[in-house]
Every structure is written in C-alpha cells, then in structure tokens.
Design an enzyme around this catalytic site. Structure first.
Site, PDB file in Angstrom:
ATOM      1  CE1 TYR A 110       7.517  -6.297   0.994  1.00 27.07           C
ATOM      2  CE2 TYR A 110       6.567  -7.786  -0.617  1.00 27.07           C
ATOM      3  CZ  TYR A 110       7.548  -7.488   0.310  1.00 27.07           C
ATOM      4  OH  TYR A 110       8.557  -8.376   0.536  1.00 27.07           O
ATOM      5  CD1 TRP A 112      11.083  -7.932  -3.120  1.00 29.09           C
ATOM      6  CD2 TRP A 112      13.194  -8.054  -3.879  1.00 29.09           C
ATOM      7  NE1 TRP A 112      11.811  -8.685  -2.235  1.00 29.09           N
ATOM      8  CE2 TRP A 112      13.112  -8.780  -2.684  1.00 29.09           C
ATOM      9  CE3 TRP A 112      14.413  -7.994  -4.553  1.00 29.09           C
ATOM     10  CZ2 TRP A 112      14.202  -9.433  -2.120  1.00 29.09           C
ATOM     11  CZ3 TRP A 112      15.497  -8.646  -3.997  1.00 29.09           C
ATOM     12  CH2 TRP A 112      15.391  -9.346  -2.793  1.00 29.09           C
TER      13      TRP A 112
END
Ligand SMILES: Nc1nc2c(c(=O)[nH]1)N[C@H]1C(S)=C(S)[C@@H](COP(=O)(O)OP(=O)(O)OC[C@H]3O[C@@H](n4cnc5c(=O)[nH]c(N)nc54)[C@H](O)[C@@H]3O)O[C@H]1N2
Ligand SMILES: Nc1nc2c(c(=O)[nH]1)N[C@H]1C(S)=C(S)[C@@H](COP(=O)(O)OP(=O)(O)OC[C@H]3O[C@@H](n4cnc5c(=O)[nH]c(N)nc54)[C@H](O)[C@@H]3O)O[C@H]1N2
Ligand SMILES: [Mo]
Length: 767
Positions: A110, A112
């Site tokens: 996970y 960005w």
C-alpha cells in the site's frame, strides 16, 4: 537553464535544470494556488537520504533468508552490484513460491508512490507478481476505508458519491450554511492523487464566503480551516462528533423540524432511528444536554444549530479524518442520517459530502475520461487482507477474523515486496509493526530514499523519481493531461521499476509475459494511442506523444460542473433507485445488522472510543493526540526537503499544544518534548498555540521514524512519528479501517542531551 513541465500529487510544476542538474521545481504558471511542497524536490533527489546503489542487509547477505529472529532495522546494509541484488531477489521469489506457494508472498504494498500513469510503482509490482503466479493483495486504503465499506450498504459507493458530488460553485450560488465536521483543510487539498493542473479549493471557498455562505467548523484544531472564510469554530472533544450529530438529530426530532415526507419517500429505517434517539433502545435519550456531556459543546449551541440547519439550505461536510478513528463508520452514518432528517439531499447546496477538502479534486472537478493505466494482469491468489491488518496478518498466521460480513483467516507470509509505500510511516503502533516485520524470510523494498521501510528490508532497490523518467500525468479527479518528460538523468545507480522487474523476470523466464516485448517508451506510446482514441470521442484531437511530452498541459472541458449529488434519485426514486438493498437510503441496514457486529450495529449508534478524553485511560494519559496530514509534504515523502525541514522545531516534528497544557508542564514554545504512552515514545518540538483545543495535541504524520537505539524494544523515536503512539485497533469488524485518530498520550519537556537526527544518513556498513 531549461524548463520542463512536470507533475506530482501536489500539482503541475515547472522543473528548472542547469547543466543537467535540477535546480528547483515551482508551480505551473496557470495554477492560481500552487503548492510549496515542490520546494522539497531538490534536497530529496540529491541529498544523503537518496539510495544510490542496490543494498543488502548484512545478515541476509551473509546467512540468507531466515524465518524469525531477523535483525531488520538494526543491522547495517552493504552496497552490492545490480547483478548480485537482482540474483538474490529472483532467488528469494522463486524459492518462496516453490516452497510455500504464492500465498506466502505479500505484495499488497500500500502507498501513494508518485504521479504518472505508467511508472506507477504498485501497478508495476503487481503486474510483475501476477506474472510470477500471484500474491496476497490488500484491499481498501488508510484514507477512507470506512467510507469504502459502509457507504455501499447504506447509500452508494464512495467513488460514485465523490465523482457525482455537489460542486462548491453550486454552494456559492445556492448555499446558506455549511456545517463541517473536521473542517475543510486547505493543507490537505494541496494534494490530489495523480496530480491536478490547478488548485481550485481556496478560490471556491472564498467565493462561497463572498456570496454570504456561513461556515461552522467542528474541529479540535482551528487553523486547519482557512481563516478567510470566517467559520465559527466549535472545538469538540476528539471522537465525540457522533454524539453531537445525535444531539442535533434529537433536537430536529423533538422540535418537529425533521422532514417526514423525505424520510418516508427516500429512506428506510427511520423508526429505528427515532426510537434510539428517544432512548427507547438503551434508556438514554440523545438530547442536546447528553451530547454536550460527551463533546463539551454547549447544549444550547447544539439545539440552536439544529434549528439553524433546518431553516437554511444546509450542506453537511464530514472530513475523512473523522472516520480514521474507532467506530469511524458512525460519523458517516450520522452524517447521512442527519442530512436525511433535514430532507435536502438531492437539492442544490443541500445534503452531505464526505471527504471534501481531503483532496484537491473532490467537489471541484472531474476527469472527462478514464485515463489509461499499466495493466496489472490477473492475480491467481484469491487471499487478501483489509489493508490495515498488516501487523495482525504477520503476527497471527492462520488466525480467523471478520470483515464486512465475511469470515476470513490470515495467510502465512514468508516474503514481502513493497514498492511505492511506507508502512513505517503509515501503519499504527510501529513498535508492533517492527515485531511483525521480523517474521518473514525475505523483505524487498524498492525506494527512492532511505525511509524507515527501506531500513527494515533485506534487499533494497534504488529507483528513479518522476523527474528521471518520462510519463503521462493525469489526476484521478482532474480534467488535464500533464506532460512528464524526463528532466534529469537517473541519480547514481537508480533504475526504473519497469527495468528492475524486467531483469528479474528474465532470470525466472517470465519476462515476455511481463513486458509483452515492449520497452517503456512503447508502453507509453500505446497508452497515448488509447488516449488519442478516447479523446476524439469527446471532441479533442491530441498531438503525437513526443509533442505532448515537450508541450504544455492539455485541459479538457469539465464534464459535469452542475452536478448535484443524488438529484436524479430525488427526482424519481423509483426510476433511479440507489444500489443499496432497498434502493433507498438505509438509516437502518438489515444487512449490516445481520452481521451481528457489536462494534457496528444496524443503525447509527453512539459507541464511545476506548481511548478518548472521557475514558478511564485519560487519567494516565490525559491528552488526545490527533495525527493528521502534514502541510509541508505528502505523508513521509521528501521529508528531507527544504520546505518540510523549515517546519521542524530543533529538527523535530512540530506538535501543537494549548498554552494551558503547556504551562501545566512547564513547556515553552520551541521546547523539545517527549510524547509518550504505553505503546511508545517520540520527541517533538512544541508549538504553543490557542489554535488547538485544551487537552488535545496535534502531531502530523510523516517524520521518518528515527530510533535512538535501533533494535532496542520500544526505543525512543528521536524525530516525531505519531505512529509510535497510535494503537493498532481497527474502526470495527465491518471495515477494519485504521483508527489512528483515537490515541491518548502524555507529554513532558525533554531535559536530556538532544540526540542527533540520523535518519537522513544512509544505514550503510563501514566495513
Ligand atoms: N497516525 C496516522 N497515520 C496515518 C494517517 C493518519 O491520519 N494518522 N493517514 C493515513 C493515510 S490517509 C495514508 S494515505 C497513509 C499514507 O501512507 P503512504 O502512502 O505509505 O505514505 P508515503 O509517504 O506517501 O509513501 C510513499 C513512498 O513511496 C516512495 N515512492 C515515491 N515514488 C516512488 C516510485 O516511483 N517507486 C517507488 N518504489 N517508491 C516511490 C516514497 O519515497 C515514499 O516513501 O498514511 C496513513 N497513516
Ligand atoms: N499536504 C498534504 N495534503 C494531503 C496529504 C498529506 O500528507 N499532506 N495526504 C492526503 C491523503 S492520503 C488524505 S487521505 C487526505 C486526508 O485528509 P483529511 O482526512 O481531511 O485530513 P486529516 O488531517 O487527517 O483530518 C482532517 C481534519 O479532521 C480533524 N479531526 C481529527 N479528529 C477529529 C475529531 O475527532 N473531530 C473533529 N470534528 N475533527 C477531527 C483534524 O483536526 C483535521 O482538521 O489528505 C490528503 N492531502
Ligand atoms: Mo490517505
């Protein structure tokens, strides 16, 4: 000096290059409110924290993979050749899948990463692992997981609600009152996944204010909402918003200010709500006085606000931050219940919004097309975890757990591969995560910088930044295509993810599946071709790829500037039913009730957090810590950069503290403090201010974890990472979301000799 258009999650920019070196990045001239986060680029790209060569943890290089007993985060790294690192990674992947099967590989990864449609780190990793037989994935996000899971049961999916959300421009025209739970933090709206060409929120909010729209801000922190909109600041006890919403709903009910016609036509379950509000279910009427006891907001203000909401065109905005807390689901269900009682859902500037302000696109703009992405292929492994269950999974293989009506069990993970995320930034209770991360046999991290996660790996691959490779920029909610040409050569030995994965795939004979015999440029040209076809469908002729890369931003028409959320449903609920089981708004959900979760019953319910100022633990740890998003960077990204560093206090992350709380502890503005609870401790730099309510402190996320004694249990973090202090309980069994905002702490002045920050120096062996 040459100038190149570029893009990042914080917007389109102009990169300046002199003699082949980046000298700065500034906002695009077309952007009315560009983000200073750009100022972090130069130091992060060239500074000491940049990973320059592939590196392997000493013990791993000497002894190979081991199950348990690893010294990740403690042992230094040894730089190796690309050949050695790629060989080791290929061997680890192959051995793991042969010995334990692909179910033993966690590629949830996970995070960005960076903007850019092709070099998207997670997509690259996932395609690679899929070609290798699959991996255990993660589902959801840390941002608004309760919204992702809860909302489809009761009103519709979150993505649809935000994509079709009412625009601020409509609120300026038609609105009267905006009631915000968690404000509209402009600092957060600097960021938009995938980037944006213009930062519009500030202008739109000022237009609302100029048009006479009144704002009310329930927020423990005043300064997260722009002063220019003159919001009335109401500072509740953190975690008490659900009680306030119940108090408002109770007043609407008993003063007969609720819209019975709306409730009957468009919702199901109001009788259950009514009976709960009146105290028929638990003997506690949810009066304004009761709400005041929980929240410290005066009862009279709650009552008067309910009346004000009923007589105005009212828009209720609930920030994403509120649901990142224990029972975070309830703040959303409360928002929808309250908006339903007001009966303005589907009217211009009426109804509700979730997560406005937590992203520079929501409520402002939409993309006209689905931008192309790098195809991830098919995952043959079906096992997944809700994203925030990472430590639970690693520490408890085989253990059963519940999630959104499903009975699941954790896989036994032997290998982790992370690319484009920083769990030692984003996950709660880092001391627990440290234990969990020692378990697998191999941990591989692709990174730009020596973040804490890279330091907890066995094999580290140095990767390029967006400025060192070419790509197509297109934001998740933006109407523009932004060129991302290669601006500088890769620094030191950094390589593109695509090339790293291709080389490993070659060693394991699945490179043709991964690359389809295409170079990165050929993939990009293919994606551009797809865009050309799609764009002609909306009447735009795109230039060829080369001209795009060397040109300027291409802006499309806003596809739906007049959108009003759920207006079609309001016009004709039979013809335009919702996707919920009843087709209506579910104020009581039979489906959720049938799951039998005591931490998320079938209707909007007050469930106090275990940690908050009115709980028993507040005697030992009397301050509530909020850990929201940092203004000076995106999460932990580019923390070594100039702008991020400019906010630090004696090198530590700033912590906001009320003067009364500071005085009681003999703390002055600019002092270094030790923030602590039973789970851990970190240093931070005191910012004494009345912008934060009493008995609450605000320590933003993102300072890189920098332990005083690496390897020591619960070592002090010298730098100020709030996740040393947060707990690893989830919102509820329904969504298993992070509950980071529910944490109690204490703080004291730090009296000892101030330890040096060492996290920006590479953890390399001197031998
Ligand atoms: N206490 C607390 N914790 C929180 C939150 C909170 O409110 N409170 N908020 C949560 C939220 S909402 C989120 S979204 C998460 C964010 O958590 P993350 O998304 O994990 O945080 P980032 O710092 O953005 O991590 C991205 C990493 O990817 C790296 N990177 C960038 N580009 C590339 C690339 O091209 N390739 C590779 N391999 N790496 C790259 C960056 O250097 C950086 O280390 O944090 C969560 N954690
Ligand atoms: N500059 C910058 N911008 C970002 C990010 C970043 O790292 N840096 N991260 C991006 C990401 S991934 C996300 S998900 C969004 C998140 O965006 P948000 O969720 O909007 O941001 P937060 O700062 O977590 O919290 C929002 C507000 O909630 C308030 N709050 C916290 N607890 C309570 C409470 O109990 N009650 C009330 N009423 N208010 C409370 C905080 O004071 C804060 O003002 O931001 C995005 N934007
Ligand atoms: Mo997020």
């Amino acid at each position: 000096m040459t100038k190149h258009v570029t893009s990042s999650h914080w917007g389109a920019g102009i990169a300046d290059v002199k003699d082949g070196k980046l000298t700065g990045v500034s906002g695009h001239p077309g952007d009315p409110d560009p983000s200073p986060i750009n100022d972090n680029f130069v130091d992060s790209i060239y500074g000491s924290a940049r990973i320059k060569k592939p590196a392997v943890r000493k013990g791993y290089l000497e002894n190979g993979p081991q199950h348990g007993g690893n010294k990740r985060g403690e042992e230094p790294f040894i730089e190796v050749s690309w050949e050695t690192a790629l060989d080791l990674a290929a061997k680890a992947l192959d051995t793991t899948r042969q010995k334990y099967g692909n179910e033993a590989i966690f590629g949830g990864s996970y995070g960005w990463g960076s903007a850019g449609r092709f070099h998207h780190a997670q997509s690259q990793l996932k395609r690679f692992l899929n070609c290798s037989g699959g991996f255990v994935r993660s589902e959801g996000n840390y941002s608004y997981n309760t919204a992702l899971v809860l909302l489809p049961h009761i009103v519709g999916d979150f993505e649809g609600l935000t994509r079709n959300g009412t625009r601020w421009s409509t609120i300026a025209k038609e609105g009267e009152l905006v009631v915000m739970f968690g404000g509209i933090p402009l600092k957060s709206a600097q960021v938009s996944p995938g980037g944006c060409s213009r930062h519009r929120l500030k202008g739109e909010l000022l237009a609302c204010h100029a048009a006479g729209v009144k704002f009310i801000d329930f927020n423990p922190c005043k300064s997260d909402t722009p002063a220019e909109i003159c919001a009335e600041w109401l500072a509740p006890i953190p975690g008490s918003d659900t009680a306030i919403m119940l108090g408002l709903a109770h007043t609407l009910l008993i003063e007969d200010l609720h819209d019975q016609t709306f409730l009957e036509r468009y919702t199901v379950g109001f009788d259950e709500v009514k009976s709960y509000l009146l105290g028929k279910k638990d003997g506690v009427p949810k009066t304004a006085e009761w709400a005041s006891l929980q929240s410290e907001i005066p009862a009279e203000r709650i009552r008067e606000l309910a009346r004000q909401m009923a007589r105005s065109r009212t828009f209720i905005c609930t920030a994403a931050g509120l649901q990142r807390a224990e029972h975070g689901e309830q703040t959303l269900w409360g928002t929808i219940t309250l908006a339903s009682m007001l009966g303005q859902i589907g009217l211009p500037a009426g109804g509700f919004a979730i997560a406005y302000g937590s992203d520079g696109g929501i409520g402002l703009m939409n993309r006209p097309l689905r931008w192309p992405s790098f195809p991830q292929g098919k995952n043959r492994v079906k096992t997944f975890i809700p994203v925030a269950c990472i430590s639970d999974m690693l520490l408890h293989p085989g253990e059963d757990y519940k999630y959104n009506g499903k009975d699941l069990s954790y896989p036994d993970i032997r290998m982790i591969w992370w690319a484009g995320g920083n769990p030692f930034h984003h996950h709660q209770d880092i001391n627990r995560l440290i234990k969990a991360f020692q378990k697998p046999e191999t941990v591989i991290v692709n990174e730009i910088n020596w973040t804490a996660t890279a330091r907890f790996a066995d094999i580290v691959f140095p990767v390029t930044t967006t400025l060192e490779r070419e790509d197509i920029g297109g934001g998740q909610r933006d109407n523009s295509l932004i060129p991302m040409p290669k601006v500088i050569d890769p620094v030191a030995e950094a390589r593109d993810e695509y090339d790293i994965f291709t080389e490993i795939a070659e060693r394991l004979n699945f490179d043709k599946d991964f690359t389809l015999d295409k170079t990165s440029r050929q993939w990009l040209e293919g994606m551009w071709q797809d865009l050309c076809v799609m764009s002609s469908g909306v009447g735009i002729t795109l230039p060829n790829f080369e001209s795009f890369l060397t040109g300027d931003i291409i802006e499309f028409e806003d596809p739906n500037p007049e959108t009003v959320l759920l207006s079609e449903f309001r016009r004709d609920p039979e013809q335009n039913p919702l996707t919920t089981p009843s087709g209506k708004i579910e104020l009581y959900s039979d489906r959720i009730a049938s799951f039998g979760y005591s931490d998320c019953p079938g209707q909007f319910t007050w469930l106090p957090p275990t940690e908050w100022l009115n709980s028993e633990q507040a005697r030992s740890f009397p301050l509530h810590m909020i850990s929201g998003q940092p203004k000076t960077r995106l999460h932990s990204q580019l923390d070594a950069g100039k702008y991020s560093q400019s906010s630090k206090v004696k090198g530590r992350e700033p912590v906001m503290i009320h003067p009364k709380d500071a005085n009681a502890r003999n703390i002055k503005d600019g002092d270094v403090v030790r923030v602590f609870n039973d789970r851990g401790a970190c240093l931070a730099g005191a910012v004494v201010t009345e912008d934060i309510r009493e008995r609450t402190i605000y320590l933003c996320t993102g300072a890189w974890y920098d332990p005083a004694t690496p390897g020591e249990t619960k070592s002090l973090d010298k730098h100020g990472n709030p996740n040393m202090l947060t707990h690893d309980k989830r919102t509820s069994k329904l969504s298993q979301g992070t509950a980071a905002h529910s944490a109690l702490v204490e703080l004291e002045k730090f009296e000892g000799e101030l330890p040096e920050i060492t996290v920006y120096d590479p953890p390399l062996s001197n031998d």
